[in-house]
Motif scaffolding. Structure first.
Motif, PDB file in Angstrom:
ATOM      1  N   HIS A 101       0.805  -1.227   0.000  1.00  0.00           N
ATOM      2  CA  HIS A 101       0.000   0.000   0.000  1.00  0.00           C
ATOM      3  C   HIS A 101       0.835   1.273   0.000  1.00  0.00           C
ATOM      4  CE1 HIS A 101      -3.100  -2.971   1.102  1.00  0.00           C
ATOM      5  NE2 HIS A 101      -3.908  -2.139   0.473  1.00  0.00           N
ATOM      6  N   GLY A 102       2.074   1.180  -0.490  1.00  0.00           N
ATOM      7  CA  GLY A 102       2.808   2.390  -0.813  1.00  0.00           C
ATOM      8  C   GLY A 102       3.861   2.868   0.156  1.00  0.00           C
ATOM      9  N   ALA A 103       4.211   2.082   1.164  1.00  0.00           N
ATOM     10  CA  ALA A 103       5.295   2.506   2.059  1.00  0.00           C
ATOM     11  C   ALA A 103       6.576   2.692   1.260  1.00  0.00           C
ATOM     12  CB  ALA A 103       5.505   1.474   3.163  1.00  0.00           C
ATOM     13  N   ASP A 104       7.321   3.757   1.566  1.00  0.00           N
ATOM     14  CA  ASP A 104       8.597   4.016   0.899  1.00  0.00           C
ATOM     15  C   ASP A 104       9.761   3.375   1.636  1.00  0.00           C
ATOM     16  OD1 ASP A 104       7.726   5.943  -1.250  1.00  0.00           O
ATOM     17  OD2 ASP A 104       6.974   6.975   0.524  1.00  0.00           O
ATOM     18  N   GLY A 105       9.548   3.021   2.894  1.00  0.00           N
ATOM     19  CA  GLY A 105      10.556   2.380   3.717  1.00  0.00           C
ATOM     20  C   GLY A 105       9.869   1.871   4.970  1.00  0.00           C
ATOM     21  N   LEU A 106      10.587   1.098   5.772  1.00  0.00           N
ATOM     22  CA  LEU A 106      10.019   0.517   6.979  1.00  0.00           C
ATOM     23  C   LEU A 106      10.948   0.743   8.161  1.00  0.00           C
ATOM     24  CD1 LEU A 106       8.806  -2.739   5.239  1.00  0.00           C
ATOM     25  CD2 LEU A 106       7.335  -0.901   6.069  1.00  0.00           C
ATOM     26  N   VAL A 107      10.383   0.695   9.346  1.00  0.00           N
ATOM     27  CA  VAL A 107      11.122   0.969  10.585  1.00  0.00           C
ATOM     28  C   VAL A 107      10.801  -0.157  11.564  1.00  0.00           C
ATOM     29  CG1 VAL A 107      11.512   2.630  12.447  1.00  0.00           C
ATOM     30  CG2 VAL A 107      10.827   3.446  10.172  1.00  0.00           C
ATOM     31  N   LEU A 108      11.834  -0.853  12.037  1.00  0.00           N
ATOM     32  CA  LEU A 108      11.588  -1.980  12.938  1.00  0.00           C
ATOM     33  C   LEU A 108      12.823  -2.256  13.785  1.00  0.00           C
ATOM     34  CD1 LEU A 108      13.236  -4.647  11.613  1.00  0.00           C
ATOM     35  CD2 LEU A 108      11.385  -4.476   9.957  1.00  0.00           C
ATOM     36  N   GLY A 109      12.670  -3.181  14.712  1.00  0.00           N
ATOM     37  CA  GLY A 109      13.784  -3.584  15.563  1.00  0.00           C
ATOM     38  C   GLY A 109      13.345  -4.708  16.476  1.00  0.00           C
ATOM     39  N   ALA A 110      14.294  -5.552  16.878  1.00  0.00           N
ATOM     40  CA  ALA A 110      13.988  -6.654  17.785  1.00  0.00           C
ATOM     41  C   ALA A 110      15.251  -7.001  18.563  1.00  0.00           C
ATOM     42  CB  ALA A 110      13.490  -7.867  17.008  1.00  0.00           C
ATOM     43  N   LEU A 111      15.062  -7.369  19.829  1.00  0.00           N
ATOM     44  CA  LEU A 111      16.178  -7.702  20.703  1.00  0.00           C
ATOM     45  C   LEU A 111      15.997  -9.099  21.298  1.00  0.00           C
ATOM     46  CD1 LEU A 111      16.499  -4.366  22.750  1.00  0.00           C
ATOM     47  CD2 LEU A 111      17.651  -4.964  20.598  1.00  0.00           C
TER      48      LEU A 111
END
Length: 264
Positions: A101-111
């Motif tokens: 649906h058009g995201a230009d980039g993503l932001v995530l993280g996991a520990l």
């Protein structure tokens, strides 16, 4: 092609100086960020919880109104960054939907439970994100060893890391942010965020040698409701008032942008 367009947008903004990313959780805030001169939006829901995954509807409407890149938060809940298998299922599905649906980039993280970057999970999620660029969010500020964690993010292929320097704000964490920039040597973007305002931005930019920064630039907006029931609260007892909201302020965004542009 998506990556090529993203690079051109980024280079266009960077040619003017620092790139400002504004975190938003509403269409109104996204429009204010765009009009104020932000170079990129981080789109979330519930900034009161530090930002969680927004709805597809919010992404679609924001994309109709803004011209700058929109990076979407992939975080299934507030709290820590140690995720269950079912929460990971949700993250995978959200990545799929946001890409579609058009995201230009993503932001995530996991520990991991001992405060290391969860390399196995991050590798899996990064593969699902391709070809979109990915930022590792402020889960970084909860790691046990930031120097080791940074090398892991570089090896995994994250584009940037958002950090307050493992402190309560980017200003307090400035010494570590500077060391991270020196360690990174251009292999990953170090983006300070956390409590950045017109009062401290110049000091943070000049003291860290970064090229990007992250802020919310928000003001409080009073509700238009005339009838108000003060006996009822829709959230927890410590949540914000039902009759006010924090929204990005176009004047604040412009002020921060002007400060950044005046730094040589």
């Amino acid at each position: 092609m998506l990556f090529f367009i993203h690079c051109n947008l980024r280079q266009a903004v960077m040619s003017e100086g620092f790139l400002m990313e504004v975190c938003v959780d509403s269409v109104e805030s996204a429009i204010a960020a765009d009009r104020g001169g932000a170079g990129r939006i981080e789109l979330c829901s519930s900034l009161l919880e530090g930002g969680i995954t927004p709805s597809v509807g919010l992404l679609q409407v924001v994309k109709q109104y803004v011209r700058i890149p929109v990076y979407v938060m992939i975080r299934p809940r507030g709290g820590d960054f140690l995720y269950t298998d079912r929460e990971v299922e949700v993250m995978r599905k959200d990545i799929e939907l946001m890409k579609a649906h058009g995201a230009d980039g993503l932001v995530l993280g996991a520990l991991t439970e001992d405060g290391r970057v969860d390399a196995e999970l991050c590798m899996e999620l990064l593969a699902a994100c391709r070809p979109l660029p990915v930022t590792f969010h402020r889960a970084f500020d909860m790691v046990h060893d930031p120097a080791v964690a940074l090398e892991m993010l570089i090896s995994l292929g994250f584009e940037r890391v958002l950090t307050s320097g493992l402190d309560s704000s980017a200003l307090e964490g400035l010494p570590l942010i500077k060391r991270l920039v020196e360690q990174a040597k251009g292999r990953i973007v170090i983006m300070p965020g956390g409590g950045i305002s017109e009062r401290n931005l110049q000091r943070i930019l000049e003291g860290s040698s970064v090229q990007e920064f992250h802020c919310s630039a928000r003001s409080t907006k009073d509700s238009a409701m005339k009838f108000r029931n003060s006996s009822v609260n829709m959230g927890a007892s410590l949540s914000a008032s039902e009759y006010s909201q924090k929204v990005a302020d176009v004047t604040k965004v412009r002020t921060l942008n002007a400060i950044a542009k005046n730094i040589v």
